[in-house]
Every structure is written in C-alpha cells, then in structure tokens.
Write a protein that holds these residues in place. Sequence first.
Motif, PDB file in Angstrom:
ATOM      1  N   ARG A 107       0.791  -1.250  -0.428  1.00  0.00           N
ATOM      2  CA  ARG A 107      -0.174  -0.157  -0.134  1.00  0.00           C
ATOM      3  C   ARG A 107       1.112   1.712   0.007  1.00  0.00           C
ATOM      4  O   ARG A 107       0.372   2.227   0.060  1.00  0.00           O
ATOM      5  N   ARG A 125      -5.342   1.264  -0.187  1.00  0.00           N
ATOM      6  CA  ARG A 125      -5.561   0.547  -0.901  1.00  0.00           C
ATOM      7  C   ARG A 125      -3.921  -0.287  -1.875  1.00  0.00           C
ATOM      8  O   ARG A 125      -2.841   0.764  -1.637  1.00  0.00           O
ATOM      9  N   TYR A 144      -6.685   0.969  -6.571  1.00  0.00           N
ATOM     10  CA  TYR A 144      -8.453   0.614  -6.729  1.00  0.00           C
ATOM     11  C   TYR A 144      -9.462   1.780  -6.396  1.00  0.00           C
ATOM     12  O   TYR A 144      -9.083   2.582  -5.901  1.00  0.00           O
TER      13      TYR A 144
END
Length: 325
Positions: A107, A125, A144
């Motif tokens: 991340r 994410r 995402y």
Amino acid sequence: MPQIAPYSFGGPVEAAVFLGDEPVFALSDGTIRFPAGGERSLRAHAGGLLVARLDASGRRLLSGGEDGRVVATTADGTLSEVGSAGRRWVSAVAGGPNGAVAWASGRTAYVREAKGETKELPHARTVEDVAFAPKGLRLATARYDGASLFFPATDAKPQELEWKGAHTGVVFSPDNRFLVTIMQENALHGWRLEDGKHMRMTGYPAKIRSWSWSVKAKYLATSGAPAAILWPFSGRDGPMGKSPLELGTRGDTMVTAVSCHPSDEILAIGYADGMVLAVRIADGREALLRRGGTGAIRTMGWDGAGRFLAFGTEGGEAGVVDIST
C-alpha cells in the motif's frame, strides 16, 4: 525476411530493451542477460524478478523483485541498488526526470530523487503501478477506484482521479495532456488532465498487458485483442467519440505485446504464437519479422535508432531483429 539473432534463456523474459547499442534482457529468475558478443549473466535479485522497465533517460534498466530491492543496471553491466522496500516485494518501478526513481510495494509508493531522501506515499489500498510525468517531478499511482497524482517534492495532498474498479497500470501521455490506466475488466480508462474529463476505452476480449505511445503521442497502441488497438490522442479530446485503428488483425491468435518505433509511424506487434509483425500505421502495410515460436511474445523494445527490435517470450525464447536487412 529480416535477420534475427536468436537467444534462449529457459525462463520467462520480463523485459527486452536496449541500453545504448546493447540488447539487454531481464528474466523472471532475477538475472539480467547481455547475450551479444558472449553472454554475460548478472544476478540482480535474490529470488524472482517481478518487474523491469527502461528508465526515462534510456541509460539504465530498473527492476524490482521478491527481495525488496530496486536495482539499476547500466550498459557496462554495473548493478546498483537505488531503492528498497525492506522484506516486501517490489511490484512496480519507474524512472523519472533527473534520475528520480519510484517504486511500489503493498500500500505504499516510494519516490527518491537522484541525490535526495526517499519519500513514502501511503495509500488506503494496494498500489498497482507508478509512472512519472514527462516533465517535472510529478508521480501517478494506479490503485483501486482510480489514480492519484502527487508532487513528491511538496507536502501537498494528492489529486484524486476517481473511477470505480481495479486499475492495474498507469501512464502519462508524452505531451502530458492525458493520464491513462489499465483496468482489471478488459478496458482502459483515461482523464484529460486540464479538467479531469473522463475517457472510456472498452471492447477488449482479453486483459491488456502491453501498451506503447506512437511518435508525437498520436496513438496509444495496446494488446488484448486479435489485432493491435490504437486509440487516437492527437486532438484535444483524445479518443472521446472516435474509433480506434485495428492493425495486424489475425483471427486465430491474440496480440500480446506492442512497441512503437521511436521515430517512424511503425508498430511492432507480437502474438500469442510467437509471431512478430511490423505494421505501418498510415496504411496498415505489414512486414513479417518472425514467423512464430513456442511461446507468447511478452516484451519488445527498439534501439534508439529504430533499426533493431529486441523481443522476449513467456517460454524464454528471445532475439534481436535487424529490420534494415
């Protein structure tokens, strides 16, 4: 038919590039191969190599691996660690202006200027990809539900470009007017950077795993169909309201790799059966560069003069095509 200098490496080729006049191949086993004039094999990563890309300067190959290292390889065979994610895998790398390097692990995206400290850019994410803008220290990340734009030299909050779904690749247009992402759902998405207007590019029957900008950013060529799909980007609105070109159509196999010539409107197209074509964009005229092989073409790259094309396959076959013969 053009002459080919063939090579066999016994494992998947992640990147086929030129460093100066030297063809260089990055393998998934963690090695960097210099096969011309007597093969040299360099161990860049302990364990697997996950990603390898030519630096923006064209003078070094950047790679990331399971060992958490970001390694730069130069034409003389020098290996140097330019970044680290500790014990975590490095899944994306990019080279930027003035020697800057970016990479992604989990991340977090990381940016390091040539002589500066490493800056961490946390995300909610997983960071799927990183790319530098063609000018200035500006970084895009794919994630995402969209992409994020950072100015890493400042503490400013990122600009968020939202679009629902998983975005797995990201690239700026060479003229810095557009940002485009690869989506998990067999599509591209883009934004016009001046106002954030969306661009949706759909209709692919398979995952898009390769893309390349043509000279002067006129087209973005992509894999993922039985033909190379070229989206027009020369106008202010990019591909919005326009149909793409389809080049090198074959009904029995898929395009798996594309690479635009550095100075002419010519596209190299690689297929799942190992065939390679060169196609003139203006009229679709085709020239056969390689008849086929035992594995899908995974990667291709031109030398700076556009005379030689290096390629590598999923099965470890590779070569250099001299298109002047």
